[in-house]
Structure formats: C-alpha cells, structure tokens
Motif scaffolding. Structure first.
Motif, mmCIF file in Angstrom:
data_model
loop_
_atom_site.group_PDB
_atom_site.id
_atom_site.type_symbol
_atom_site.label_atom_id
_atom_site.label_comp_id
_atom_site.label_asym_id
_atom_site.label_seq_id
_atom_site.Cartn_x
_atom_site.Cartn_y
_atom_site.Cartn_z
ATOM 1 N N THR A 108 -11.854 1.897 -28.168
ATOM 2 C CA THR A 108 -10.449 1.700 -27.800
ATOM 3 C C THR A 108 -9.487 2.072 -28.917
ATOM 4 O OG1 THR A 108 -10.681 -0.629 -28.430
ATOM 5 C CG2 THR A 108 -10.969 -0.075 -26.103
ATOM 6 N N GLU A 109 -9.933 1.979 -30.158
ATOM 7 C CA GLU A 109 -9.013 2.298 -31.260
ATOM 8 C C GLU A 109 -8.708 3.784 -31.347
ATOM 9 O OE1 GLU A 109 -13.222 2.148 -32.976
ATOM 10 O OE2 GLU A 109 -11.987 1.065 -31.521
ATOM 11 N N HIS A 110 -9.519 4.622 -30.677
ATOM 12 C CA HIS A 110 -9.299 6.068 -30.704
ATOM 13 C C HIS A 110 -8.846 6.594 -29.341
ATOM 14 C CE1 HIS A 110 -12.402 5.678 -34.065
ATOM 15 N NE2 HIS A 110 -11.274 6.028 -34.654
ATOM 16 N N GLY A 111 -8.359 5.707 -28.471
ATOM 17 C CA GLY A 111 -7.935 6.125 -27.148
ATOM 18 C C GLY A 111 -6.676 6.975 -27.169
ATOM 19 N N LEU A 112 -6.533 7.819 -26.153
ATOM 20 C CA LEU A 112 -5.357 8.671 -26.005
ATOM 21 C C LEU A 112 -4.531 8.158 -24.834
ATOM 22 C CD1 LEU A 112 -7.112 12.144 -26.411
ATOM 23 C CD2 LEU A 112 -5.782 10.915 -28.140
ATOM 24 N N SER A 113 -3.206 8.214 -24.983
ATOM 25 C CA SER A 113 -2.302 7.673 -23.967
ATOM 26 C C SER A 113 -1.376 8.770 -23.445
ATOM 27 C CB SER A 113 -1.476 6.529 -24.562
ATOM 28 O OG SER A 113 -0.658 5.949 -23.586
ATOM 29 N N PHE A 114 -1.107 8.738 -22.119
ATOM 30 C CA PHE A 114 -0.325 9.793 -21.487
ATOM 31 C C PHE A 114 0.684 9.200 -20.507
ATOM 32 C CE2 PHE A 114 -4.572 11.257 -22.481
ATOM 33 C CZ PHE A 114 -4.370 12.480 -23.106
ATOM 34 N N ASP A 115 1.857 9.819 -20.440
ATOM 35 C CA ASP A 115 2.869 9.467 -19.442
ATOM 36 C C ASP A 115 2.590 10.307 -18.201
ATOM 37 O OD1 ASP A 115 5.058 9.043 -17.849
ATOM 38 O OD2 ASP A 115 6.558 9.550 -19.364
ATOM 39 N N ALA A 116 1.955 9.699 -17.198
ATOM 40 C CA ALA A 116 1.515 10.453 -16.024
ATOM 41 C C ALA A 116 2.684 11.060 -15.255
ATOM 42 C CB ALA A 116 0.703 9.546 -15.102
ATOM 43 N N VAL A 117 3.795 10.345 -15.191
ATOM 44 C CA VAL A 117 4.943 10.819 -14.420
ATOM 45 C C VAL A 117 5.517 12.094 -15.023
ATOM 46 C CG1 VAL A 117 7.256 10.229 -13.605
ATOM 47 C CG2 VAL A 117 5.456 8.491 -13.607
ATOM 48 N N ALA A 118 5.419 12.240 -16.342
ATOM 49 C CA ALA A 118 6.022 13.386 -17.028
ATOM 50 C C ALA A 118 5.165 14.645 -16.945
ATOM 51 C CB ALA A 118 6.290 13.040 -18.496
ATOM 52 N N LEU A 119 3.888 14.506 -16.599
ATOM 53 C CA LEU A 119 2.989 15.657 -16.571
ATOM 54 C C LEU A 119 2.982 16.305 -15.185
ATOM 55 C CD1 LEU A 119 0.004 14.182 -18.622
ATOM 56 C CD2 LEU A 119 1.635 15.918 -19.370
ATOM 57 N N SER A 120 2.935 17.620 -15.168
ATOM 58 C CA SER A 120 3.028 18.370 -13.918
ATOM 59 C C SER A 120 1.792 18.172 -13.044
ATOM 60 C CB SER A 120 3.199 19.858 -14.210
ATOM 61 O OG SER A 120 3.144 20.618 -13.024
ATOM 62 N N ARG A 121 2.020 18.136 -11.720
ATOM 63 C CA ARG A 121 0.932 18.146 -10.759
ATOM 64 C C ARG A 121 0.976 19.417 -9.899
ATOM 65 N NH1 ARG A 121 2.433 13.097 -11.434
ATOM 66 N NH2 ARG A 121 4.097 13.178 -9.869
ATOM 67 N N LYS A 122 1.841 20.349 -10.275
ATOM 68 C CA LYS A 122 1.986 21.584 -9.516
ATOM 69 C C LYS A 122 1.259 22.765 -10.152
ATOM 70 C CE LYS A 122 6.467 20.343 -7.492
ATOM 71 N NZ LYS A 122 7.895 20.738 -7.344
ATOM 72 N N GLY A 123 1.054 22.707 -11.467
ATOM 73 C CA GLY A 123 0.423 23.827 -12.150
ATOM 74 C C GLY A 123 -0.269 23.374 -13.412
ATOM 75 N N PHE A 124 -0.801 24.344 -14.150
ATOM 76 C CA PHE A 124 -1.608 24.031 -15.319
ATOM 77 C C PHE A 124 -1.148 24.882 -16.500
ATOM 78 C CE2 PHE A 124 -4.065 23.224 -11.487
ATOM 79 C CZ PHE A 124 -4.441 21.902 -11.686
ATOM 80 N N THR A 125 -0.064 24.423 -17.122
ATOM 81 C CA THR A 125 0.486 25.090 -18.307
ATOM 82 C C THR A 125 0.995 24.018 -19.259
ATOM 83 O OG1 THR A 125 2.678 25.263 -17.266
ATOM 84 C CG2 THR A 125 1.190 27.165 -17.034
ATOM 85 N N ASP A 126 1.389 24.450 -20.451
ATOM 86 C CA ASP A 126 2.029 23.570 -21.439
ATOM 87 C C ASP A 126 1.200 22.322 -21.715
ATOM 88 O OD1 ASP A 126 4.229 25.327 -21.498
ATOM 89 O OD2 ASP A 126 5.131 24.326 -19.771
ATOM 90 N N TYR A 127 -0.074 22.528 -22.025
ATOM 91 C CA TYR A 127 -0.932 21.392 -22.351
ATOM 92 C C TYR A 127 -0.489 20.750 -23.659
ATOM 93 C CZ TYR A 127 -4.027 23.541 -18.883
ATOM 94 O OH TYR A 127 -4.549 24.076 -17.727
ATOM 95 N N THR A 128 -0.532 19.423 -23.702
ATOM 96 C CA THR A 128 -0.154 18.698 -24.911
ATOM 97 C C THR A 128 -1.302 18.722 -25.915
ATOM 98 O OG1 THR A 128 -0.995 16.563 -24.134
ATOM 99 C CG2 THR A 128 1.264 17.159 -23.493
ATOM 100 N N ALA A 129 -0.994 18.348 -27.144
ATOM 101 C CA ALA A 129 -2.024 18.313 -28.187
ATOM 102 C C ALA A 129 -3.127 17.322 -27.825
ATOM 103 C CB ALA A 129 -1.392 17.941 -29.526
ATOM 104 N N ASP A 130 -2.758 16.186 -27.228
ATOM 105 C CA ASP A 130 -3.760 15.198 -26.844
ATOM 106 C C ASP A 130 -4.623 15.689 -25.689
ATOM 107 O OD1 ASP A 130 -3.057 13.425 -28.803
ATOM 108 O OD2 ASP A 130 -1.845 12.128 -27.509
ATOM 109 N N GLU A 131 -4.042 16.456 -24.775
ATOM 110 C CA GLU A 131 -4.840 17.041 -23.701
ATOM 111 C C GLU A 131 -5.840 18.047 -24.269
ATOM 112 O OE1 GLU A 131 -2.463 17.236 -19.566
ATOM 113 O OE2 GLU A 131 -1.424 18.259 -21.203
ATOM 114 N N LEU A 132 -5.405 18.847 -25.214
ATOM 115 C CA LEU A 132 -6.302 19.809 -25.849
ATOM 116 C C LEU A 132 -7.442 19.104 -26.573
ATOM 117 C CD1 LEU A 132 -3.597 22.248 -27.253
ATOM 118 C CD2 LEU A 132 -5.230 22.774 -25.434
ATOM 119 N N ALA A 133 -7.112 17.992 -27.238
ATOM 120 C CA ALA A 133 -8.141 17.231 -27.958
ATOM 121 C C ALA A 133 -9.148 16.620 -26.983
ATOM 122 C CB ALA A 133 -7.477 16.140 -28.799
#
Length: 347
Positions: free
Chosen positions: A162-187
């Motif tokens: 849990t100390e190394h978990g990654l957190s994401f704002d689901a509402v802010a991320l696109s559900r229409k396409g797959f671009t502009d990946y965040t650094a945490d998504e890449l990790a």
C-alpha cells in the motif's frame, strides 16, 4: 503473394488476464466499511406497457435492489487483476480430423513462438497494456455507477504494498480514446508488461472510492440473465456470499418482507470486458468513434453490431501471424486477442 498459414485443427489459447469480481462496500462516517447488500423485495409499480388493458393499473413485482447504507455517501469497489506469461498462452494445438498435412501443428507452433518473441519486446504490447491501464484507472469497469458519482478516485497497489500505491482521478481520464498517458499510467504499464513477459508474477488490487454527494443512494451491481423466471419476478442482481435463509411460513410473527441475497458485486467477466474495451483498430472506428471490446469478430452487444468480418477478424488475421508486425494495428489486435484467449480451431 504469400499464402495464409494453415492453423491447427485443434487450437485454443488460455487467458493471460484474469480479474476477480468487484465487490461493493458502503463507506460510513469515520471511514468504517460494511458490505452493500443485494435486497430482494416486492414493489407495487404502475402498469406502463402497451399490452396493459384499461383495467390494469398496478405492476406487482419481486425485484432486487442494492443501496448504500443510509449514513453513507461514498462507496468502495474492489477487485484484483493478474497477468500471466504469454509464453503459456497456447493451451491446445493438435492435429484435427480434417488435417491432411503431417507438419501442420509443428509449423504453426514454430510460427506462433516466433510471433511471441517479436511481440514480447514490441511497442505494440506496451500500447495494448497501456490501454488496459487506462481502463483500470478511468473507471470504465464501474459502468453505470461511475456516471452517478461526483468524484471517483482509483488506487492500484501491487501485492498489497500500500505504501507504493498509485492514485488516479477517474473522472479526469478519458474514456473515449487512448492518448496523453500520465507518468503513473506509464509506470503501472511497465509492471503489467513485466508479468506478460514472464519476468514477474504479481497481483494488483484496484480500488475505487466514489462520492455520490448524498447518503443511501441506489447503486448498480451486475444484472443477471435468467430463463424461465417466475411470473412477477423482475430482475436478479449479482451477489457474492450466502443469502439470508428463508424463514418458515409458521413464523408469522417475523414476516420476512425483505431478504439479503449477498454482497453486491460486478461479475468478473463484466470487469474484464470493460478492461479489454480497447479496440480502436477495427475498420469502422473513424465513423463510430468509440472503442469496442476485444472480440475475434468485433461483436459489440452494446451497439448490436459485428465490426470485424472477413479479413478483419481474428480468425483471418491469425493465419497471417508469420508475417504479422506486432506494432501494426492488426498486430496489436492479435496480441490483445491472445491475451483474451479463445478457440481458433481450423475445423
């Protein structure tokens, strides 16, 4: 022009992506939690179907609903996901009854292994996995529940670290396409890829915290299909765990108006379907402008359409696997199809 590779008469691939049921919890004040229950009960609604006669007004039904605790404004939804080495994906490969060539199986195995070698270190595999990550972190797997939430935060942890978990704002991320990946998504994608390459054997826990802005709201687990359901029964909802036992008829002083059917959850196949809704490579994508789930023939139940027919189907593409570039649209679709698993027998 190179001839198509003849696939083995018996050919099947096992899944390399497994997801568990996603279970629902009410988050109470002071961060206490309790299960969200599926409750079976009766309702008296209004008759609003065309076949109703002038004398029919009531619509008496038995149905299931799931609601947050009366004191809870937030809900937690949790599932686990695990990826397996693609090297083990070929589950069955054998000569079929109609196979006349002696070396069909040998040739296909060698060609398939060569494609996996190319695919494991390809940009195509990384792009496929990045799309899985996006669908984990954007909350697509929450389905209808996400549209009701004012905020939704999703965390992903590896092996309960849990100390190394990654957190994401689901509402802010696109559900229409797959671009502009965040650094945490890449990790996170790097971790997923390592498992598909066979370098790791991790389990990932995905947790969503949804804020609905009001207590006790109705939420939406999977709805089950039933055939020959009893007259007056509206719908069953998916629940895990044991249901509350039925009281005896003689126990009239404790009449049972409602019954707990178990803890509300989204089925594992519904979660997995959302995660693999990454296909933007199908021929009609430019006009449809929405991803569909990875399916051999591009079948979308939501759109009631088959988008991959003839040469665009996985059954046809796999016959070109010897010359398939894993970085190409067809190559990435084939990688995702193998991760999905399925039967591709030539007979």
């Amino acid at each position: 022009m190179q001839q198509s590779l003849k696939t083995a008469g018996v050919l099947a691939f096992q899944r390399s992506l497994y997801a568990t049921d996603a279970q629902f919890y009410s988050v109470l004040p002071h961060q206490q939690e309790k299960p969200v229950w599926v409750i079976r009960h009766g309702i008296r609604g209004t008759q609003n179907v065309n076949k109703a006669t002038e004398k029919e007004f009531s619509n008496i039904q038995i149905t299931d609903t799931a609601k947050l605790d009366p004191t809870a404004e937030k809900m937690k939804v949790v599932f686990d996901i695990k990826f397996f080495d693609l090297a083990n994906s070929l589950f069955a490969c054998a000569k079929g009854k109609k196979d006349k060539e002696k070396d069909t199986v040998k040739k296909f195995r060698a060609t398939y292994d060569a494609f996996l070698t190319r695919a494991k270190d390809s940009h195509g595999l990384k792009e496929v996995v990045l799309r899985y990550v996006r669908n984990c972190t954007n909350g697509r797997w929450l389905w209808r529940n996400l549209t009701l939430a004012s905020t939704a935060t999703i965390t992903v942890v590896k092996n309960d670290e849990t100390e190394h978990g990654l957190s994401f704002d689901a509402v802010a991320l696109s559900r229409k396409g797959f671009t502009d990946y965040t650094a945490d998504e890449l990790a996170l994608a790097e971790l997923f890829v390592a498992n598909l390459q066979g370098y790791a054997t991790d389990r990932f826990r995905v947790t969503a915290l949804l804020d609905f802005g009001m207590p006790g709201v109705q939420v939406y687990p999977s709805q089950l299909y039933t055939s020959n359901k009893p007259k007056g029964f509206a719908r069953p909802l998916y629940a895990v765990g044991a249901e509350e036992p039925v009281r005896t008829v003689e126990d009239v002083m404790h009449f049972q108006a409602t019954r707990k059917m178990g803890q509300a959850a989204l089925r594992d196949d519904k979660v997995a379907n959302a995660i693999r809704t990454i296909d933007t490579w199908y021929p009609d994508y430019e006009s449809i402008q929405r991803p569909i789930a990875i399916e051999p023939q591009g079948v979308s139940l939501e759109l009631q359409e088959r988008f991959r027919i003839k040469k665009a189907s996985a059954f046809e593409i796999i016959q070109k696997i010897d010359e398939l570039d894993p970085d190409s649209p067809n190559g990435m679709f084939m990688i995702a199809s193998l991760i999905r698993g399925g039967v591709y027998s030539g007979e």
